[in-house]
Structure formats: structure tokens, C-alpha cells
Design a protein around this motif. Structure first.
Motif, PDB file in Angstrom:
ATOM      1  N   UNK A  72     -57.576 -26.572  25.448  1.00 51.13           N
ATOM      2  CA  UNK A  72     -58.699 -26.098  26.264  1.00 51.13           C
ATOM      3  C   UNK A  72     -59.997 -26.326  25.504  1.00 51.13           C
ATOM      4  N   UNK A  73     -61.109 -26.422  26.232  1.00 47.15           N
ATOM      5  CA  UNK A  73     -62.376 -26.694  25.542  1.00 47.15           C
ATOM      6  C   UNK A  73     -62.664 -25.634  24.477  1.00 47.15           C
ATOM      7  N   UNK A  74     -63.051 -26.094  23.308  1.00 51.48           N
ATOM      8  CA  UNK A  74     -63.311 -25.152  22.216  1.00 51.48           C
ATOM      9  C   UNK A  74     -64.583 -24.380  22.505  1.00 51.48           C
ATOM     10  N   UNK A  87     -58.198 -23.025  32.408  1.00 53.01           N
ATOM     11  CA  UNK A  87     -57.447 -24.213  32.830  1.00 53.01           C
ATOM     12  C   UNK A  87     -57.982 -24.741  34.154  1.00 53.01           C
ATOM     13  N   UNK A  88     -58.238 -23.774  35.030  1.00 48.11           N
ATOM     14  CA  UNK A  88     -58.770 -24.200  36.335  1.00 48.11           C
ATOM     15  C   UNK A  88     -60.108 -24.884  36.171  1.00 48.11           C
ATOM     16  N   UNK A  89     -60.922 -24.256  35.356  1.00 50.84           N
ATOM     17  CA  UNK A  89     -62.263 -24.816  35.195  1.00 50.84           C
ATOM     18  C   UNK A  89     -62.184 -26.234  34.624  1.00 50.84           C
ATOM     19  N   UNK A  90     -61.292 -26.399  33.636  1.00 48.47           N
ATOM     20  CA  UNK A  90     -61.257 -27.718  33.003  1.00 48.47           C
ATOM     21  C   UNK A  90     -60.634 -28.755  33.939  1.00 48.47           C
ATOM     22  N   UNK A  91     -59.818 -28.295  34.936  1.00 49.12           N
ATOM     23  CA  UNK A  91     -59.300 -29.258  35.931  1.00 49.12           C
ATOM     24  C   UNK A  91     -60.325 -29.497  37.029  1.00 49.12           C
ATOM     25  N   UNK A  92     -61.414 -28.724  36.944  1.00 52.83           N
ATOM     26  CA  UNK A  92     -62.450 -28.859  37.976  1.00 52.83           C
ATOM     27  C   UNK A  92     -62.019 -28.282  39.290  1.00 52.83           C
ATOM     28  N   UNK A  93     -60.959 -27.459  39.302  1.00 51.13           N
ATOM     29  CA  UNK A  93     -60.471 -26.911  40.555  1.00 51.13           C
ATOM     30  C   UNK A  93     -60.850 -25.448  40.704  1.00 51.13           C
ATOM     31  N   UNK A 107     -67.614 -23.909  40.824  1.00 52.38           N
ATOM     32  CA  UNK A 107     -68.537 -25.013  41.095  1.00 52.38           C
ATOM     33  C   UNK A 107     -69.765 -24.469  41.830  1.00 52.38           C
ATOM     34  N   UNK A 108     -69.543 -23.379  42.550  1.00 48.68           N
ATOM     35  CA  UNK A 108     -70.670 -22.748  43.239  1.00 48.68           C
ATOM     36  C   UNK A 108     -71.774 -22.441  42.241  1.00 48.68           C
ATOM     37  N   UNK A 109     -71.312 -21.920  41.111  1.00 46.05           N
ATOM     38  CA  UNK A 109     -72.277 -21.550  40.087  1.00 46.05           C
ATOM     39  C   UNK A 109     -72.993 -22.791  39.558  1.00 46.05           C
ATOM     40  N   UNK A 110     -72.188 -23.819  39.362  1.00 45.37           N
ATOM     41  CA  UNK A 110     -72.792 -25.049  38.848  1.00 45.37           C
ATOM     42  C   UNK A 110     -73.808 -25.602  39.830  1.00 45.37           C
ATOM     43  N   UNK A 137     -77.494 -23.016  32.100  1.00 41.22           N
ATOM     44  CA  UNK A 137     -78.029 -24.359  32.345  1.00 41.22           C
ATOM     45  C   UNK A 137     -76.923 -25.281  32.841  1.00 41.22           C
ATOM     46  N   UNK A 138     -75.755 -25.220  32.127  1.00 34.99           N
ATOM     47  CA  UNK A 138     -74.675 -26.115  32.541  1.00 34.99           C
ATOM     48  C   UNK A 138     -73.791 -25.469  33.594  1.00 34.99           C
ATOM     49  N   UNK A 139     -73.874 -24.134  33.672  1.00 37.96           N
ATOM     50  CA  UNK A 139     -73.008 -23.424  34.596  1.00 37.96           C
ATOM     51  C   UNK A 139     -71.574 -23.355  34.102  1.00 37.96           C
ATOM     52  N   UNK A 140     -71.356 -23.705  32.877  1.00 40.66           N
ATOM     53  CA  UNK A 140     -70.002 -23.700  32.333  1.00 40.66           C
ATOM     54  C   UNK A 140     -69.744 -22.433  31.525  1.00 40.66           C
ATOM     55  N   UNK A 141     -68.448 -22.138  31.410  1.00 39.57           N
ATOM     56  CA  UNK A 141     -68.083 -21.040  30.528  1.00 39.57           C
ATOM     57  C   UNK A 141     -68.356 -21.513  29.112  1.00 39.57           C
ATOM     58  N   UNK A 142     -69.240 -20.782  28.432  1.00 39.93           N
ATOM     59  CA  UNK A 142     -69.660 -21.267  27.124  1.00 39.93           C
ATOM     60  C   UNK A 142     -69.074 -20.424  26.004  1.00 39.93           C
ATOM     61  N   UNK A 143     -68.447 -19.344  26.379  1.00 37.81           N
ATOM     62  CA  UNK A 143     -67.888 -18.469  25.336  1.00 37.81           C
ATOM     63  C   UNK A 143     -67.251 -17.263  25.968  1.00 37.81           C
ATOM     64  N   UNK A 144     -66.840 -16.344  25.121  1.00 38.46           N
ATOM     65  CA  UNK A 144     -66.219 -15.133  25.673  1.00 38.46           C
ATOM     66  C   UNK A 144     -66.502 -13.981  24.721  1.00 38.46           C
ATOM     67  N   UNK A 145     -66.450 -12.777  25.263  1.00 34.91           N
ATOM     68  CA  UNK A 145     -66.581 -11.597  24.419  1.00 34.91           C
ATOM     69  C   UNK A 145     -65.268 -10.839  24.479  1.00 34.91           C
TER      70      UNK A 145
END
Ligand code: C2E
Ligand code: MG
Ligand code: MG
Length: 754
Positions: free
Chosen positions: A555-557, A720-726, A730-733, A496-504
Motif C-alpha cells: 500500500x502507498x507509504x 486498498x480501495x483507494x489505491x485501486x481507484x474504486x 473520488x468525490x473528494x478529489x 490539494x491532492x484529495x488523497x489520504x496522506x496519513x493517519x492518526x
């Protein structure tokens, strides 16, 4: 000048003188003879061991004559006794025997018989001696006994030895009568000479007499196996002695008991057999105990099947017989698949029940002279004898596969187990027990490799595979010791947000050559060998620490998911281990997620619910991994505190190609949502798959399309890249926000390019 008359007178005088001389010589001679006789008698008497006497028949036995032997016998000199000058013979007699001796002598005299009497005397030195006196009365004309003449001799030694003998006889008799062992003397033809009460008791009779009276044909009447009697007689004839000869016999009441006999032949000096004597012991109890012990030593207590020991023995016998008949023996190793899991899940009692059921089924589907043995755990061995090249063995193996696979009821639930069979054939695959078992084992592992629930005949090439397996197991052990593991991290993306929401966190083993070993190559082995427990703990520690380090970097928790094995869930104090890992890393529980598979949670749902409840209470999130590949009970699923369902990649892969797969995915999404769970799709590789998932309101995804599993550093860079928005994501978003308008997107390959 001589006158004739005067001459004749002279002549008669001469002849008288001559006669007189002759007479005198004769008298002289007879005197000499008498003296000689007296001397002889005196010599004899003085040398006699004992005392010759003559006494008056009076109250004192007044001695008129006693021989020299008196001194040796009594310690008194003859003159001291004569005419009672110092002591009377009556005083010498022992006071306790005095009256009896007198009575016996009197009785003999009255009957005009010689007398014989034994009694004690008290010697001068105070010693007591036993004597034997014999003699006769001398009577006057009127038959009155005036004197007694006789001989008294020392019989102390004889008397003592007789007494000792009698004493011995008495004590032996008492032993004989009171022994708990049966004692017997028999004639060679089996007739009893002597038996004691214990023997009668052992054979169930009230008395020895009753037993003796009852005996006819011992061999057939007593012995359950009459040839035992022949064996007994043969041993007796060969050795004159038989020891611990055990046989089964019938008692009077027809009960059967085991006896142990010890016997020997008794012969006279010339070597002629007189009789046999010996003992009989009732050894029924120890025999039964012994049989029990032998049984226990040879059988598995859970299934009552022969154990390894007996199996080895049978196999040896079968090989010998096959050698003679030029036939074959198949050694079939049967291993129940996933039995450990069942045991761990349902407990040992249920596990044992299952083993018993399987044992019965196998026995029932094989021939009577085939052997089913249990080696331990879930391993059985079948020994089958046969002809030819083993076609019959394949059929038997197939039958075993079929009967094992029949569902069983455990705790009211239907459960199906399968098994893997490895077969080696004597003589082709080995000529000794060890080799045949080893090769059957190799074949069995091959069967497991080929997906279980099948059988494999051994072939020499299989050994290479086994060697590799062993090497891997060793390598794994070394890896545990040296912590040669590494975790890769695969991002989970929120659709929904297109953000990394977690990891395995996905585990790899570093191999010495510098490569990484994939889970498919070692997880099963780690589970089977139990190494998964230390490995799992390492994963937990490492994942928590890594996630905490991400947060420390600002980094985002987000949540980190780790995969659990069944063993960790059942055998292991999982809750405590999780708590500890979190505490050590300083990571709040909400940032940890545990992935479990359906089969893990569905095996013993009630217990699992408790554990999962505790985990949830800690604040840890739970997910069902590979959903759709196992069996799930919806009623249980509802009760599990599970937050996420992960649709297995096998369904995702088919999306767009197979209508069924699409329906299943849609169904799982709506099922998950209706249970209040989030649904995540695994293994998303294409744009089409992602679009389908988005359209159908799947909550998240994971897959190569977005990113392969990354090393820690790569993952940090990505975040880090994602949180800098770089980032490139963004394609996914965009894709997410312009849902329904994907046609404008040119979206190929993996977004991370990794
Ligand atoms: P899983 O938990 O279902 O993990 C997902 C597997 O799918 C991973 O394989 C991952 O690399 C792979 N994967 C992810 N995206 C794609 C994709 O787009 N296409 C394809 N074809 N594959 C994708 P991996 O890392 O080889 O792990 C395999 C399995 O090993 C895991 O399946 C999990 O069951 C087990 N495993 C991994 N790590 C651990 C661990 O630490 N403990 C335990 N007990 N099991 C683990
Ligand atoms: Mg997983
Ligand atoms: Mg999975």
C-alpha cells in the motif's frame, strides 16, 4: 590445886594464842585473796586479745614480763622474748616504723604522758601486723623512767578497713572533683552543702565557692519557669528520688541552658531527712537535637508546615474542642492542579519553590489558629474551626482559590496554577480523622472532575463516583498487564491532492463487556497514575508495526501520527523509546509523526527544543495538536522543529457560524504557512467547513466528514480501495480539483459512511 598467880599467867597465854590464831587465819585469808587476785589477773591477761608487758627502757625494749597474748600476737612464746632470750621486741617492730615508734614514745615519756602509738610488727611467720600500743613509764624517785608497762593489741583488720575507707574516700573525691557531671548535696531549703567544680562550670561560675556565694533564691534566680522547682520538690517529697528531671535554667552569664537532674533524699536511720544529693547534666545540645528531631518528625521540610502526623494530632484536638463547644471543623484538602507537570517541566527545585509560595499565601489568607499542613506532593490540608453550617468555610475556600490563582514568577516567567479543594465537615461528614480525610479527598476529586479550580463540599453521593474511579484505575492496570488496548486509525486527507496522506492512531481500551473505552474516560487517569508511560510505549510499538504492515502489503507509504502525553516528553527517555519502536518494527523514521500539544512544549521550551531536535534528527515529524487551545509563544514556536499545526476542532466546528472562528482559522493557516509549517484542520464534519478550509489554503484535514477512526482492517480496506481507484472518495478529489465550483456538488454526511 591452882594458885591464883599461876592461873592469870595461863589466861594471858591463852589470849595471845587466840590472837595469834586469829591473825594466822587473817593472813591465810588475805593470802587466799591475793592468790585469787593473781589468778584472776592471770586469767584476764591470758584471755586478753593482745599482750600485756613490762620492759626496760633500753635500746632493745628488753621484756621483763609478757603475758600469754604474746604468742597469739607475735607468734613467739613469752619465754623467747623475756630478757631478749631469743629475740628482742625492738627486732619485732617493723624496721620502717621502729624509729618513729620510739620517737613518739620518748616524746610522751618526756612529757610525762601516757603514750599511744601505732606501728607494724613482723611476726614469727613473716606476716606483718598493725598494732596499737599504749602504756606509761614507771619512774624511780628521781623521775627517771626505768621501765615501761603497757598493752599491745592487733589492729590489722581495723587498720586495713580504715585504709580501704580512705582509699575509697580518695577515689570518690577524685570522681567528685573531676566529674563532667555536676554533683551536689543540698539542704532541703536549697542551700548547698557540697558541690563539685563541674556544677560550677555548668552554671557558668569559676569555682564551687563562687557558685555557693552567689546563691540566693534558687527557684527564681535559676529556673526559667519557677514552677519547675515546685515540681522538683513535690516529686522529691513524694518519692524521695527524682530521675531525669529536665528544666531550663539561667546561667551566671544569663545564657539559658537545659539541665537534667537526678537526685535522691538522704535520711538518717530514724528516717529524718538529712539532705538531698544528686547530679546535674547540661543537656542543652541533646535537648535541642531532640527538639529538632521532634520538629522534623512533625513538619514538612520543604514548606515547614505541619506534616500528616502533626495534622492528625491537631485535627483530633480540634474535634475534641468542637465537641465541647458544639461547633464544627472543616477539613479542606487542597490539591494544586497539574503540579506534576510543573515539577516535571521545571524541575524539583522550582516545584519546591512554588509549593513554598503557595504555603505562604494560604497561611496569609487564613486565621492564625487555622492549620495549614502539607501531606506530601501537591496536597495540602487546611483545618478550619468555625460555627454554623460552614458558610465561613466557603469564603475561606474561595480565598484560597483566589490566592493560589495569582500568577507566580518562575525562572522569569509568569505562571498561573489553580487548585481543587474538597471539604468535609466534622461532625457531619465524619467523626474521625480517617473518615474526614477520605471524604475531603472524595470531594476534592469531584472538584477536579468539575474542571478544577473550584471547591466542593463532600456529599455521600460522591462516593459512588470515587468508587468508579478506583475501579477504572484497577481496570487500567489490568489492561496494561494484558495489553487490552486497540488502536483506531483516522485518515488524514491532503486537501490539494484529495488523497489520504496519513493517519492518526487513536487509542481505545477494550472493556471486558466487549466495548471500547474512549480516551476522554481514561487518558487523564492514566496520566495521573503514571500508567501512561507503559501505555504510550505500547501505542508507539503498535502504530509502527501497523504502518510497516501496510507498506509490506504494497500500500502507498504514508505517515502514522501518534499522540504523546506531557509525561512521556519530560520524564522519559523518549528519543530512545522512539528509536527502539522504529527499529523493532523496521519502519523508517520518516513514516512516524508525533503530535504534541502547545502546553506540553511551552512549559520548559529550552529543554523541549533539545528533545525535539533529537527527534527531528532521527527523521521523525512533529506536529502541534489542538492548536489554539493553549498558550503559544510565537518566538518559541518559530524555534521548534515542528512540521504541522493542527487547528483544534473547536474552531473548525464554529466555521461559518462564528466570524471570530473563521478569522482565527484563517490566521492560523497563514501563521503556519509563514513559519513554514503545514496546517491541518481537525474535526471536519461538514462540507461547508471543508470548503472554507480549501478556500483558505488549509493543507489537510481530518474529520468525520471523510472518515471516523477505523479499525485496522477497515483502514486497510479503505486504502486498498483507494489505491485501486474504486473508492467513493473520488468525490473528494473532484471537489478538490473543482475548487471554487462546489455548488454543483451534492455532498452530505460522512463519505465513508462509517
Ligand atoms: P486528538 O489527538 O485531538 O484526536 C482527535 C480526536 O478528535 C479523536 O478523539 C477523534 O476521534 C476526534 N475526532 C476526529 N474527527 C472528528 C470529528 O469530525 N468530529 C468530532 N467531534 N471528533 C472528531 P478521540 O479518539 O476520542 O481522542 C481524544 C483525545 O485523546 C485525542 O485528541 C488525544 O489527545 C487523546 N489520545 C488519543 N489517543 C491517544 C494516545 O495514544 N496517547 C495519548 N497520550 N493521547 C491520546
Ligand atoms: Mg491528536
Ligand atoms: Mg486534536
Amino acid at each position: 590445886m591452882n594458885k591464883p598467880g599461876k592461873r592469870s599467867k595461863q589466861g594471858s597465854l591463852n589470849s595471845t594464842l587466840k590472837t595469834l590464831g586469829k591473825r594466822k587465819r587473817e593472813i591465810e585469808l588475805s593470802r587466799q585473796a591475793l592468790r585469787e587476785k593473781e589468778r584472776m589477773v592471770a586469767t584476764l591477761m591470758s584471755n586478753l586479745d593482745g599482750m600485756v608487758y613490762r620492759c626496760r627502757n633500753d635500746a632493745h625494749w628488753t621484756m621483763e614480763f609478757v603475758s600469754e597474748g604474746c604468742h597469739r600476737l607475735t607468734g613467739y612464746h613469752p619465754e623467747e622474748l623475756l630478757l631478749n632470750s631469743r629475740i628482742s621486741y625492738d627486732q619485732i617492730r617493723h624496721p620502717d616504723d621502729r624509729q618513729r615508734a620510739r620517737d613518739e614514745i620518748d616524746a610522751s615519756l618526756a612529757a610525762k604522758r601516757r603514750f599511744f602509738v601505732e606501728y607494724r610488727i613482723q611476726c614469727r611467720d613473716g606476716a606483718t601486723k598493725w598494732v596499737w600500743e599504749r602504756g606509761a613509764g614507771v619512774t624511780d624517785d628521781g623521775d627517771k623512767v626505768l621501765t615501761l608497762e603497757g598493752f599491745i593489741e592487733d589492729i590489722t583488720e581495723r587498720k586495713l578497713s580504715t585504709q580501704a575507707l580512705q582509699q575509697a574516700e580518695r577515689s570518690f573525691r577524685s570522681i567528685f572533683e573531676n566529674a563532667t557531671e555536676g554533683i551536689f548535696q543540698t539542704l532541703p531549703d536549697g542551700r548547698y552543702l557540697n558541690i563539685n567544680p563541674a556544677l560550677a562550670r555548668i552554671y557558668g561560675y569559676d569555682s564551687p565557692a563562687e557558685l555557693i556565694a552567689s546563691i540566693g533564691d534558687i527557684q527564681h534566680q535559676r529556673y526559667i519557669d519557677p514552677t519547675r522547682r515546685d515540681d522538683f520538690m513535690r516529686l522529691m517529697q513524694e518519692h524521695d528520688v527524682v530521675t531525669n528531671f529536665v528544666s531550663e535554667i539561667r546561667r551566671k552569664d544569663n545564657d539559658q541552658i537545659w539541665i537534667s537532674e537526678n537526685a535522691r533524699a538522704v535520711r538518717d536511720e530514724a528516717g529524718n531527712l538529712l539532705f538531698y544529693e544528686g547530679t546535674v547534666e547540661d543537656v542543652t545540645e541533646s535537648k535541642l537535637n531532640q527538639e529538632k528531631l521532634v520538629y522534623l518528625a512533625n513538619h514538612d521540610p520543604v514548606t515547614n508546615l505541619p506534616n500528616r502526623l502533626l495534622m492528625n494530632d491537631r485535627l483530633r484536638q480540634m474535634m475534641l474542642s468542637a465537641q465541647r463547644k458544639r461547633s464544627i471543623v472543616a477539613v479542606v484538602l487542597v490539591d494544586l492542579d497539574h503540579f506534576k507537570l510543573i515539577n516535571d517541566t521545571f524541575g524539583h527545585n522550582r516545584g519546591d519553590q512554588l509549593l513554598q509560595t503557595m504555603a505562604h499565601r494560604m497561611l496569609a489568607c487564613l486565621r492564625e489558629n487555622d492549620t495549614v499542613a502539607r501531606l506530601g506532593g501537591d496536597e495540602f490540608v487546611l483545618l478550619l474551626s468555625g460555627e454554623g453550617r460552614g458558610e465561613a468555610m466557603s469564603q475561606a475556600a474561595q480565598r484560597v482559590l483566589n490566592v493560589i490563582a495569582r500568577p507566580s514568577q518562575i525562572e522569569g516567567r509568569e505562571l498561573s496554577v489553580s487548585c481543587s479543594l474538597g471539604i468535609s465537615i466534622f461532625p457531619r461528614d465524619g467523626r474521625d480523622v480517617q473518615t474526614l480525610l477520605r471524604n475531603a479527598d472524595t470531594a476534592m476529586y469531584k472538584a477536579k472532575e468539575l474542571g478544577r479550580n473550584n471547591f466542593q463540599f463532600y456529599s455521600p453521593e460522591m462516593n459512588a463516583v470515587i468508587t468508579e474511579r478506583l475501579e477504572l484505575q484497577t481496570a487500567l492496570r489490568v489492561a496494561v498487564e494484558n495489553e487490552q488496548f486497540v488502536l483506531l486509525y483516522q485518515p488524514k486527507v491532503d486537501l490539494i491532492s484529495g488523497q489520504i496522506a496519513g493517519m492518526e492512531a487513536l487509542l481505545r481500551v477494550k472493556d471486558p463487556a466487549g466495548g471500547l473505552l474512549q480516551p476522554q474516560n481514561f487518558i487523564r487517569l492514566a496520566e495521573e497514575s503514571g500508567l501512561i508511560l507503559p501505555i504510550g510505549e505500547w501505542v508507539m510499538r503498535e502504530a509502527c508495526t501497523f504502518n510497516k504492515s501496510l507498506q509490506d502489503r504494497g500500500l502507498p507509504a504514508m505517515r502514522i501520527a501518534i499522540n504523546l502525553s506531557a509525561r512521556q516528553l519530560t520524564r522519559y527517555d523518549l528519543v530512545r523509546a522512539v528509536e527502539q519502536a522504529l527499529r523493532n518494527a523496521g519502519l523508517p523514521a520518516e513514516y512516524l509523526e508525533l503530535e504534541l500539544t502547545e502546553s506540553m512544549v511551552m512549559h520548559e521550551p529550552e529543554n523541549v527544543i533539545a528533545t525535539l531536535g533529537q527527534l527531528e534528527a532521527l527523521g521523525v515529524q512533529l506536529s502541534i495538536d489542538d492548536f489554539g487551545t493553549g498558550y503559544s509563544s510565537l518566538s518559541y514556536l518559530k524555534r521548534f522543529p515542528v512540521a504541522n499545526l493542527k487547528i483544534d476542532q473547536s474552531f473548525v466546528r464554529e466555521l461559518g457560524q462564528d466570524d471570530n472562528a473563521s478569522s482565527i482559522v484563517k490566521a492560523v493557516i497563514s501563521l503556519g504557512h509563514s513559519l513554514g509549517m503545514k496546517v491541518i484542520a481537525e474535526g471536519v464534519e461538514t462540507r461547508e467547513q471543508m470548503t472554507f478550509l480549501m478556500e483558505n489554503r488549509c493543507d489537510g484535514m481530518q474529520g468525520f466528514l471523510f472518515s471516523r477512526p477505523l479499525s485496522a482492517d477497515e483502514f486497510i480496506t479503505l486504502l486498498e480501495r483507494e489505491s485501486r481507484g474504486t473508492d467513493q472518495y473520488s468525490i473528494l478529489r473532484q471537489l478538490c480539483s473543482s475548487l471554487g465550483d462546489q455548488s454543483s456538488l451534492q455532498f452530505t454526511g460522512s463519505i465513508t459512511g462509517n
